[in-house]
Scaffold this motif. Sequence first.
Motif, PDB file in Angstrom:
ATOM      1  N   ALA A 145       0.700  -1.176  -0.092  1.00 46.31           N
ATOM      2  CA  ALA A 145       0.086   0.023   0.026  1.00 46.31           C
ATOM      3  C   ALA A 145       0.873   1.218   0.181  1.00 46.31           C
ATOM      4  CB  ALA A 145      -0.923   0.035   1.250  1.00 46.31           C
ATOM      5  N   GLU A 146       1.839   1.177   0.950  1.00 45.45           N
ATOM      6  CA  GLU A 146       2.867   2.463   0.879  1.00 45.45           C
ATOM      7  C   GLU A 146       3.594   2.629  -0.404  1.00 45.45           C
ATOM      8  OE1 GLU A 146       6.695   3.882   3.306  1.00 45.45           O
ATOM      9  OE2 GLU A 146       5.571   2.371   4.115  1.00 45.45           O
ATOM     10  N   PHE A 147       4.073   1.372  -0.865  1.00 51.08           N
ATOM     11  CA  PHE A 147       4.912   1.376  -1.925  1.00 51.08           C
ATOM     12  C   PHE A 147       3.979   1.965  -3.309  1.00 51.08           C
ATOM     13  CE2 PHE A 147       6.455  -0.817  -5.818  1.00 51.08           C
ATOM     14  CZ  PHE A 147       7.748  -0.117  -5.937  1.00 51.08           C
ATOM     15  N   SER A 148       2.742   1.520  -3.158  1.00 49.53           N
ATOM     16  CA  SER A 148       1.775   2.035  -4.665  1.00 49.53           C
ATOM     17  C   SER A 148       1.686   3.475  -4.684  1.00 49.53           C
ATOM     18  CB  SER A 148       0.613   1.420  -4.537  1.00 49.53           C
ATOM     19  OG  SER A 148      -0.081   1.776  -3.338  1.00 49.53           O
ATOM     20  N   THR A 149       1.503   4.138  -3.486  1.00 52.76           N
ATOM     21  CA  THR A 149       1.514   5.607  -3.567  1.00 52.76           C
ATOM     22  C   THR A 149       2.537   6.235  -3.903  1.00 52.76           C
ATOM     23  OG1 THR A 149       2.136   5.966  -1.369  1.00 52.76           O
ATOM     24  CG2 THR A 149       0.012   5.706  -1.493  1.00 52.76           C
ATOM     25  N   ARG A 150       3.954   5.625  -3.789  1.00 48.25           N
ATOM     26  CA  ARG A 150       5.132   6.371  -4.368  1.00 48.25           C
ATOM     27  C   ARG A 150       5.450   5.859  -5.663  1.00 48.25           C
ATOM     28  NH1 ARG A 150       8.734   5.465   0.896  1.00 48.25           N
ATOM     29  NH2 ARG A 150       8.850   3.761  -0.371  1.00 48.25           N
ATOM     30  N   PHE A 151       5.168   4.866  -6.162  1.00 52.40           N
ATOM     31  CA  PHE A 151       5.591   3.923  -7.128  1.00 52.40           C
ATOM     32  C   PHE A 151       5.572   4.799  -8.583  1.00 52.40           C
ATOM     33  CE2 PHE A 151       5.123   0.941 -10.900  1.00 52.40           C
ATOM     34  CZ  PHE A 151       6.481   0.448 -10.696  1.00 52.40           C
ATOM     35  N   ASN A 152       4.531   5.286  -8.855  1.00 53.97           N
ATOM     36  CA  ASN A 152       4.251   6.143  -9.905  1.00 53.97           C
ATOM     37  C   ASN A 152       5.331   7.377 -10.259  1.00 53.97           C
ATOM     38  OD1 ASN A 152       2.835   4.133 -11.338  1.00 53.97           O
ATOM     39  ND2 ASN A 152       0.774   5.137 -11.084  1.00 53.97           N
ATOM     40  N   ASP A 153       5.672   7.810  -9.088  1.00 48.21           N
ATOM     41  CA  ASP A 153       6.638   9.097  -9.103  1.00 48.21           C
ATOM     42  C   ASP A 153       7.791   8.719  -9.779  1.00 48.21           C
ATOM     43  OD1 ASP A 153       4.573  10.409  -8.127  1.00 48.21           O
ATOM     44  OD2 ASP A 153       5.363  10.428  -5.972  1.00 48.21           O
ATOM     45  N   PHE A 154       8.342   7.310  -9.345  1.00 49.01           N
ATOM     46  CA  PHE A 154       9.566   6.802  -9.695  1.00 49.01           C
ATOM     47  C   PHE A 154       9.313   5.645 -10.842  1.00 49.01           C
ATOM     48  CE2 PHE A 154       9.976   8.444  -5.574  1.00 49.01           C
ATOM     49  CZ  PHE A 154      10.804   9.499  -5.463  1.00 49.01           C
ATOM     50  N   GLY A 155       8.154   5.594 -11.386  1.00 47.40           N
ATOM     51  CA  GLY A 155       7.870   4.170 -12.036  1.00 47.40           C
ATOM     52  C   GLY A 155       8.781   4.044 -13.314  1.00 47.40           C
ATOM     53  N   PHE A 156       9.339   5.042 -14.120  1.00 47.31           N
ATOM     54  CA  PHE A 156      10.141   4.970 -15.185  1.00 47.31           C
ATOM     55  C   PHE A 156      11.379   4.412 -14.635  1.00 47.31           C
ATOM     56  CE2 PHE A 156      13.883   6.677 -17.257  1.00 47.31           C
ATOM     57  CZ  PHE A 156      13.605   6.168 -18.517  1.00 47.31           C
ATOM     58  N   TRP A 157      11.955   5.157 -13.425  1.00 50.36           N
ATOM     59  CA  TRP A 157      13.121   4.421 -12.959  1.00 50.36           C
ATOM     60  C   TRP A 157      13.142   3.112 -12.490  1.00 50.36           C
ATOM     61  CZ3 TRP A 157      17.232   6.823 -15.083  1.00 50.36           C
ATOM     62  CH2 TRP A 157      16.833   8.095 -15.257  1.00 50.36           C
ATOM     63  N   ALA A 158      11.850   2.795 -11.941  1.00 48.92           N
ATOM     64  CA  ALA A 158      11.620   1.276 -11.251  1.00 48.92           C
ATOM     65  C   ALA A 158      11.906   0.308 -12.184  1.00 48.92           C
ATOM     66  CB  ALA A 158      10.463   1.419 -10.417  1.00 48.92           C
ATOM     67  N   THR A 183      -0.759  -0.123  -9.767  1.00 53.73           N
ATOM     68  CA  THR A 183      -0.571   1.483  -9.549  1.00 53.73           C
ATOM     69  C   THR A 183      -1.156   2.089 -10.621  1.00 53.73           C
ATOM     70  OG1 THR A 183       1.587   1.708 -10.352  1.00 53.73           O
ATOM     71  CG2 THR A 183       1.199   1.057  -7.998  1.00 53.73           C
ATOM     72  N   GLY A 184      -1.566   1.723 -11.769  1.00 51.25           N
ATOM     73  CA  GLY A 184      -1.946   2.107 -13.235  1.00 51.25           C
ATOM     74  C   GLY A 184      -0.746   2.995 -13.687  1.00 51.25           C
ATOM     75  N   MET A 185       0.376   2.601 -13.804  1.00 47.13           N
ATOM     76  CA  MET A 185       1.457   3.422 -14.590  1.00 47.13           C
ATOM     77  C   MET A 185       0.907   3.429 -15.978  1.00 47.13           C
ATOM     78  SD  MET A 185       5.257   2.214 -15.366  1.00 47.13           S
ATOM     79  CE  MET A 185       5.933   2.602 -13.963  1.00 47.13           C
ATOM     80  N   PRO A 186       1.193   4.507 -16.832  1.00 49.45           N
ATOM     81  CA  PRO A 186       0.678   4.619 -18.090  1.00 49.45           C
ATOM     82  C   PRO A 186       1.273   3.334 -18.832  1.00 49.45           C
ATOM     83  CG  PRO A 186       1.317   6.779 -17.284  1.00 49.45           C
ATOM     84  CD  PRO A 186       1.765   5.686 -16.236  1.00 49.45           C
ATOM     85  N   LEU A 187       0.599   2.905 -19.844  1.00 46.31           N
ATOM     86  CA  LEU A 187       0.830   1.696 -20.417  1.00 46.31           C
ATOM     87  C   LEU A 187       2.070   1.857 -21.225  1.00 46.31           C
ATOM     88  CD1 LEU A 187       0.644  -1.406 -20.976  1.00 46.31           C
ATOM     89  CD2 LEU A 187      -1.155  -1.000 -22.692  1.00 46.31           C
ATOM     90  N   PHE A 188       2.020   3.087 -22.242  1.00 44.00           N
ATOM     91  CA  PHE A 188       2.961   3.754 -22.917  1.00 44.00           C
ATOM     92  C   PHE A 188       4.464   3.827 -22.216  1.00 44.00           C
ATOM     93  CE2 PHE A 188       5.785   6.628 -25.022  1.00 44.00           C
ATOM     94  CZ  PHE A 188       5.789   5.905 -26.364  1.00 44.00           C
ATOM     95  N   THR A 189       4.306   4.232 -21.195  1.00 43.43           N
ATOM     96  CA  THR A 189       5.695   4.486 -20.377  1.00 43.43           C
ATOM     97  C   THR A 189       6.210   3.303 -19.913  1.00 43.43           C
ATOM     98  OG1 THR A 189       4.844   6.683 -19.364  1.00 43.43           O
ATOM     99  CG2 THR A 189       6.660   5.638 -18.252  1.00 43.43           C
ATOM    100  N   PHE A 190       5.396   2.105 -19.504  1.00 42.57           N
ATOM    101  CA  PHE A 190       5.767   0.926 -19.102  1.00 42.57           C
ATOM    102  C   PHE A 190       6.409   0.302 -20.387  1.00 42.57           C
ATOM    103  CE2 PHE A 190       4.685  -3.727 -18.798  1.00 42.57           C
ATOM    104  CZ  PHE A 190       5.664  -4.025 -17.819  1.00 42.57           C
ATOM    105  N   ILE A 191       5.787   0.159 -21.403  1.00 42.95           N
ATOM    106  CA  ILE A 191       6.309  -0.505 -22.724  1.00 42.95           C
ATOM    107  C   ILE A 191       7.516   0.164 -23.177  1.00 42.95           C
ATOM    108  CG2 ILE A 191       5.849  -1.332 -25.021  1.00 42.95           C
ATOM    109  CD1 ILE A 191       2.733  -1.371 -24.221  1.00 42.95           C
ATOM    110  N   ALA A 192       7.617   1.185 -23.159  1.00 50.82           N
ATOM    111  CA  ALA A 192       8.752   2.070 -23.694  1.00 50.82           C
ATOM    112  C   ALA A 192       9.946   1.568 -22.802  1.00 50.82           C
ATOM    113  CB  ALA A 192       8.711   3.386 -23.878  1.00 50.82           C
ATOM    114  N   THR A 193       9.799   1.928 -21.462  1.00 45.39           N
ATOM    115  CA  THR A 193      10.871   1.603 -20.389  1.00 45.39           C
ATOM    116  C   THR A 193      11.122   0.158 -20.625  1.00 45.39           C
ATOM    117  OG1 THR A 193       9.882   3.542 -19.292  1.00 45.39           O
ATOM    118  CG2 THR A 193      11.526   2.201 -18.133  1.00 45.39           C
TER     119      THR A 193
END
Length: 192
Positions: free
Chosen positions: A96-109, A130-140
């Motif tokens: 739960a705690e991780f999900s609140t911060r995850f997308n702030d650092f999602g690209f780097w994670a 966490t609902g990271m944008p799919l395009f960001t996830f795929i590209a990274t």
Amino acid sequence: MIRRFYDWVIGLAHHPHAIWVLALVAFVESSVFPIPPDVLMIPMILARPRQAWLIAGVALIGSVLGGLLGYAIGALAFESLGAPILAAMGKADAMAEFSTRFNDFGFWAVLVAGITPFPYKVITIMSGWTGMPLFTFIATSILARALRFYIVAALLWKFGPPIRDFIEKRLPLVFTVCVILLLGGFFFVRYL
């Protein structure tokens, strides 16, 4: 025992269907399987150095497609599939705690997990949850996995025979270092 396993993997690397096994291993490793595709990819490149780029490309495609499965597990089936996988890795309390911060650092994670021995499947599932944008996830994912697999392929292609000689002469040491790195990755995930 280590020598027999090594010889079996090298033998598999020569098998006509080894490329398909690599694709499958890379796919499932990105969402549920604990063994990285490097275990098969490295001996395949050592056995067939002229196909190093093809082998790395197959690992890349299989891994990114498997990452999409992990993303889907997180986005569509987190409670029934994703949570138990992450709980098995000791991450249930921190989710739960991780999900609140995850997308702030999602690209780097995604980038760090895609390149390092850190279990990539944790990041693929968390990205979907966490609902990271799919395009960001795929590209990274493409960037990270390409860096990982093509750097390994380039090193093995360039220095293959000396590396193979080193591995074969020091097989117990190489195996021990690989196990320590694998366990270290799991320890890192558990206590992150």
